[in-house]
Design a protein around this motif. Structure first.
Motif, PDB file in Angstrom:
ATOM      1  N   LYS A 140       0.824  -1.221   0.000  1.00 29.07           N
ATOM      2  CA  LYS A 140       0.000   0.000   0.000  1.00 29.07           C
ATOM      3  C   LYS A 140       0.859   1.273   0.000  1.00 29.07           C
ATOM      4  O   LYS A 140       0.397   2.332  -0.413  1.00 29.07           O
ATOM      5  CB  LYS A 140      -0.900   0.013   1.241  1.00 29.07           C
ATOM      6  CG  LYS A 140      -1.877  -1.159   1.298  1.00 29.07           C
ATOM      7  CD  LYS A 140      -3.284  -0.645   1.494  1.00 29.07           C
ATOM      8  CE  LYS A 140      -4.374  -1.672   1.260  1.00 29.07           C
ATOM      9  NZ  LYS A 140      -4.160  -2.990   1.814  1.00 29.07           N
ATOM     10  N   SER A 141       2.075   1.154   0.513  1.00 25.47           N
ATOM     11  CA  SER A 141       2.923   2.357   0.532  1.00 25.47           C
ATOM     12  C   SER A 141       4.397   1.957   0.483  1.00 25.47           C
ATOM     13  O   SER A 141       4.744   0.779   0.658  1.00 25.47           O
ATOM     14  CB  SER A 141       2.651   3.196   1.791  1.00 25.47           C
ATOM     15  OG  SER A 141       2.973   2.447   2.940  1.00 25.47           O
ATOM     16  N   VAL A 142       5.229   2.951   0.224  1.00 25.04           N
ATOM     17  CA  VAL A 142       6.681   2.720   0.163  1.00 25.04           C
ATOM     18  C   VAL A 142       7.362   3.699   1.115  1.00 25.04           C
ATOM     19  O   VAL A 142       7.109   4.909   1.060  1.00 25.04           O
ATOM     20  CB  VAL A 142       7.231   2.967  -1.267  1.00 25.04           C
ATOM     21  CG1 VAL A 142       8.726   2.671  -1.320  1.00 25.04           C
ATOM     22  CG2 VAL A 142       6.484   2.133  -2.299  1.00 25.04           C
ATOM     23  N   VAL A 143       8.191   3.159   1.982  1.00 33.18           N
ATOM     24  CA  VAL A 143       9.020   3.994   2.859  1.00 33.18           C
ATOM     25  C   VAL A 143      10.393   4.053   2.196  1.00 33.18           C
ATOM     26  O   VAL A 143      10.990   3.017   1.909  1.00 33.18           O
ATOM     27  CB  VAL A 143       9.162   3.360   4.266  1.00 33.18           C
ATOM     28  CG1 VAL A 143      10.053   4.220   5.162  1.00 33.18           C
ATOM     29  CG2 VAL A 143       7.799   3.161   4.907  1.00 33.18           C
ATOM     30  N   VAL A 144      10.874   5.256   1.930  1.00 35.99           N
ATOM     31  CA  VAL A 144      12.150   5.362   1.211  1.00 35.99           C
ATOM     32  C   VAL A 144      13.078   6.303   1.978  1.00 35.99           C
ATOM     33  O   VAL A 144      12.636   7.317   2.526  1.00 35.99           O
ATOM     34  CB  VAL A 144      11.927   5.750  -0.273  1.00 35.99           C
ATOM     35  CG1 VAL A 144      11.065   6.956  -0.436  1.00 35.99           C
ATOM     36  CG2 VAL A 144      13.230   5.957  -1.016  1.00 35.99           C
TER      37      VAL A 144
ATOM     38  N   GLU B 296      17.461   3.344   0.401  1.00 39.48           N
ATOM     39  CA  GLU B 296      16.869   2.102   0.906  1.00 39.48           C
ATOM     40  C   GLU B 296      15.358   2.249   0.831  1.00 39.48           C
ATOM     41  O   GLU B 296      14.856   3.371   0.916  1.00 39.48           O
ATOM     42  CB  GLU B 296      17.275   1.858   2.372  1.00 39.48           C
ATOM     43  CG  GLU B 296      18.767   1.716   2.548  1.00 39.48           C
ATOM     44  CD  GLU B 296      19.175   1.630   4.026  1.00 39.48           C
ATOM     45  OE1 GLU B 296      18.326   1.316   4.889  1.00 39.48           O
ATOM     46  OE2 GLU B 296      20.351   1.898   4.298  1.00 39.48           O
ATOM     47  N   ALA B 297      14.647   1.146   0.673  1.00 41.56           N
ATOM     48  CA  ALA B 297      13.181   1.251   0.617  1.00 41.56           C
ATOM     49  C   ALA B 297      12.521  -0.021   1.134  1.00 41.56           C
ATOM     50  O   ALA B 297      13.087  -1.118   1.035  1.00 41.56           O
ATOM     51  CB  ALA B 297      12.729   1.519  -0.811  1.00 41.56           C
ATOM     52  N   TRP B 298      11.349   0.176   1.709  1.00 40.18           N
ATOM     53  CA  TRP B 298      10.487  -0.946   2.104  1.00 40.18           C
ATOM     54  C   TRP B 298       9.108  -0.705   1.512  1.00 40.18           C
ATOM     55  O   TRP B 298       8.644   0.450   1.479  1.00 40.18           O
ATOM     56  CB  TRP B 298      10.298  -0.996   3.626  1.00 40.18           C
ATOM     57  CG  TRP B 298      11.418  -1.597   4.395  1.00 40.18           C
ATOM     58  CD1 TRP B 298      11.513  -2.879   4.831  1.00 40.18           C
ATOM     59  CD2 TRP B 298      12.601  -0.937   4.877  1.00 40.18           C
ATOM     60  NE1 TRP B 298      12.681  -3.067   5.535  1.00 40.18           N
ATOM     61  CE2 TRP B 298      13.367  -1.887   5.573  1.00 40.18           C
ATOM     62  CE3 TRP B 298      13.089   0.365   4.775  1.00 40.18           C
ATOM     63  CZ2 TRP B 298      14.585  -1.586   6.173  1.00 40.18           C
ATOM     64  CZ3 TRP B 298      14.301   0.672   5.368  1.00 40.18           C
ATOM     65  CH2 TRP B 298      15.038  -0.290   6.052  1.00 40.18           C
ATOM     66  N   ILE B 299       8.441  -1.754   1.093  1.00 39.63           N
ATOM     67  CA  ILE B 299       7.020  -1.606   0.834  1.00 39.63           C
ATOM     68  C   ILE B 299       6.293  -2.042   2.098  1.00 39.63           C
ATOM     69  O   ILE B 299       6.789  -2.884   2.861  1.00 39.63           O
ATOM     70  CB  ILE B 299       6.556  -2.425  -0.386  1.00 39.63           C
ATOM     71  CG1 ILE B 299       7.010  -3.872  -0.276  1.00 39.63           C
ATOM     72  CG2 ILE B 299       7.014  -1.811  -1.684  1.00 39.63           C
ATOM     73  CD1 ILE B 299       6.388  -4.728  -1.316  1.00 39.63           C
ATOM     74  N   THR B 300       5.138  -1.460   2.326  1.00 37.31           N
ATOM     75  CA  THR B 300       4.392  -1.789   3.546  1.00 37.31           C
ATOM     76  C   THR B 300       2.935  -2.085   3.198  1.00 37.31           C
ATOM     77  O   THR B 300       2.460  -1.734   2.121  1.00 37.31           O
ATOM     78  CB  THR B 300       4.401  -0.636   4.579  1.00 37.31           C
ATOM     79  OG1 THR B 300       3.268   0.208   4.328  1.00 37.31           O
ATOM     80  CG2 THR B 300       5.664   0.189   4.525  1.00 37.31           C
ATOM     81  N   ASP B 301       2.231  -2.681   4.125  1.00 38.69           N
ATOM     82  CA  ASP B 301       0.827  -3.043   3.881  1.00 38.69           C
ATOM     83  C   ASP B 301      -0.128  -1.995   4.457  1.00 38.69           C
ATOM     84  O   ASP B 301      -1.291  -2.277   4.678  1.00 38.69           O
ATOM     85  CB  ASP B 301       0.518  -4.411   4.505  1.00 38.69           C
ATOM     86  CG  ASP B 301       0.619  -4.396   6.026  1.00 38.69           C
ATOM     87  OD1 ASP B 301       1.235  -3.457   6.588  1.00 38.69           O
ATOM     88  OD2 ASP B 301       0.079  -5.316   6.667  1.00 38.69           O
ATOM     89  N   ARG B 302       0.375  -0.783   4.736  1.00 37.58           N
ATOM     90  CA  ARG B 302      -0.490   0.231   5.333  1.00 37.58           C
ATOM     91  C   ARG B 302      -0.514   1.484   4.458  1.00 37.58           C
ATOM     92  O   ARG B 302       0.526   1.906   3.951  1.00 37.58           O
ATOM     93  CB  ARG B 302       0.057   0.589   6.722  1.00 37.58           C
ATOM     94  CG  ARG B 302      -0.839   1.531   7.472  1.00 37.58           C
ATOM     95  CD  ARG B 302      -0.214   1.828   8.820  1.00 37.58           C
ATOM     96  NE  ARG B 302      -0.916   2.912   9.461  1.00 37.58           N
ATOM     97  CZ  ARG B 302      -1.658   2.781  10.550  1.00 37.58           C
ATOM     98  NH1 ARG B 302      -1.780   1.616  11.126  1.00 37.58           N
ATOM     99  NH2 ARG B 302      -2.278   3.831  11.067  1.00 37.58           N
TER     100      ARG B 302
END
Ligand code: SF4
Ligand code: SF4
Length: 343
Positions: free
Chosen positions: A66-70, A162-168
């Motif tokens: 749902k979103s990307v933390v970068v 760096e990046a993470w995808i998240t479910d929120r």
């Protein structure tokens, strides 16, 4: 009471990240268009980009995204050992992606744990990214992409992303005050030794020194571009080093874990004489773009450098390499001997 976005950003700052932004996954849609544009501009890059197609549609692989933390972590603070300066690209010298001894690696793990403790499902790919990183960083307001294709923050281009995808569903744009490229500047393009960077935002990855001296280096003895590599042995920083927007940004304030000790083994002479066991134990885990079986590529890179920057002290080393058990090393060394009349 902070929002969850703000809590993640604050945690990132606390750990020492320079920037942290969060974008809805829908903002990654424009990346596919950019990707297509890049291939259209330089059709010969198509094969290269095939490998990155997995980044085009993160929802296909992670339907829950749902979103990307970068994030951006600056590495322009580390001391560069004199013997490797200009020979080995800085992003590889200070690669923190899999080096557990580095603070940056530990921060990456700590931030992931923190997000999980907040109840988020997250996914990253520390080595090669889980989304198109520069695009994500641009959308998140981390910095800007310059004509040399690198993403710049206020620390210049010396940042790891760096990046993470998240479910929120989350959104929190970062802010930056990075000025655009000066109107008439084309220093990066003019300085590219292979003309891989041929116009603003336009490059042919398979003609880039960084590709040809690392994972793409399969046939350097027959590669005409290898004559233009100059001082580069492994990777190339030229289009970043010449950039006025990087001027004064490298600080050389801190020691990078283990690098000072390793650097004496990374002189051209010592690479050429390096034993397989030493390479597998000490060098390959750090410079992972070449496999445990590919010390020969380092040696061919060094021979190429010795030809391009020839001095008499290299003569016995090149002659000796003509008897190397590896065919590619012999081929490179013998062609140099013929060309420079060394024996
Ligand atoms: S890294 Fe070197 S070869 Fe590659 S585009 Fe930049 S200047 Fe050119
Ligand atoms: S060298 Fe000039 S044109 Fe190239 S990225 Fe830097 S500022 Fe922009």
């Amino acid at each position: 009471m902070h929002t969850i976005e703000k809590m993640i950003q604050n945690k990132a700052y606390e750990l020492g990240y320079e920037k942290c932004g969060i974008i809805p996954i829908s903002l990654m849609e424009g990346y596919a268009e950019k990707f297509k544009e890049r291939i259209e501009k330089v059709p010969k890059s198509k094969m290269f980009y095939e490998n990155q197609k997995r980044l085009l549609n993160p929802l296909a692989m992670y339907p829950w995204a749902k979103s990307v933390v970068v994030l951006a972590a600056s590495y322009g603070k580390y001391k560069i050992p004199e013997v490797v300066k200009g020979h080995i690209a800085k992003s590889y010298l200070f690669d923190t992606r899999i080096d557990k001894n580095t603070r940056e690696y530990q921060n990456n793990r700590a931030l992931e744990k923190y997000m999980q403790e907040l109840g988020l499902k997250v996914e990253t790919n520390q080595k090669f990214g889980v989304v198109g990183m520069r695009w994500a960083a641009l959308q998140a307001g981390i910095g800007i992409i310059r004509r040399n294709n690198f993403l710049y923050t206020e620390s210049g281009s010396w940042v790891h992303l760096e990046a993470w995808i998240t479910d929120r569903e989350m959104e929190l744009k970062e802010t930056n005050e990075v000025p655009q490229c000066p109107k008439a500047c084309n220093r990066c393009i003019a300085s590219c030794p292979t003309k891989s960077l041929s116009a603003p935002y336009t490059m042919s990855p398979t003609e880039c020194v960084s590709f040809l001296t690392t994972f793409g280096g399969r046939n350097l003895p027959q590669e005409p571009l290898s004559r233009t590599f100059g001082n580069c042995i492994y990777g190339c920083d030229i289009c970043q080093d010449v950039c006025p927007m990087n001027k004064g940004k490298w600080k050389e304030e801190e020691e990078f874990p283990g690098l000072a000790e390793l650097s004496s083994a990374l002189t051209p002479e010592n690479i050429l004489n390096m034993e397989e066991e030493f390479y597998r134990e000490k060098v390959q885990p750090k410079f992972f773009y070449l496999s445990a079986e590919e010390l020969w590529k380092w040696k061919v890179d060094v021979l190429c450098y010795m030809r391009n920057s020839y001095n008499e002290t290299y003569r016995p080393l090149i002659i000796n390499a003509c008897n190397n058990e590896n065919y590619k090393i012999r081929e490179m060394a013998c062609s140099i001997c013929r060309e420079l009349y060394l024996q």
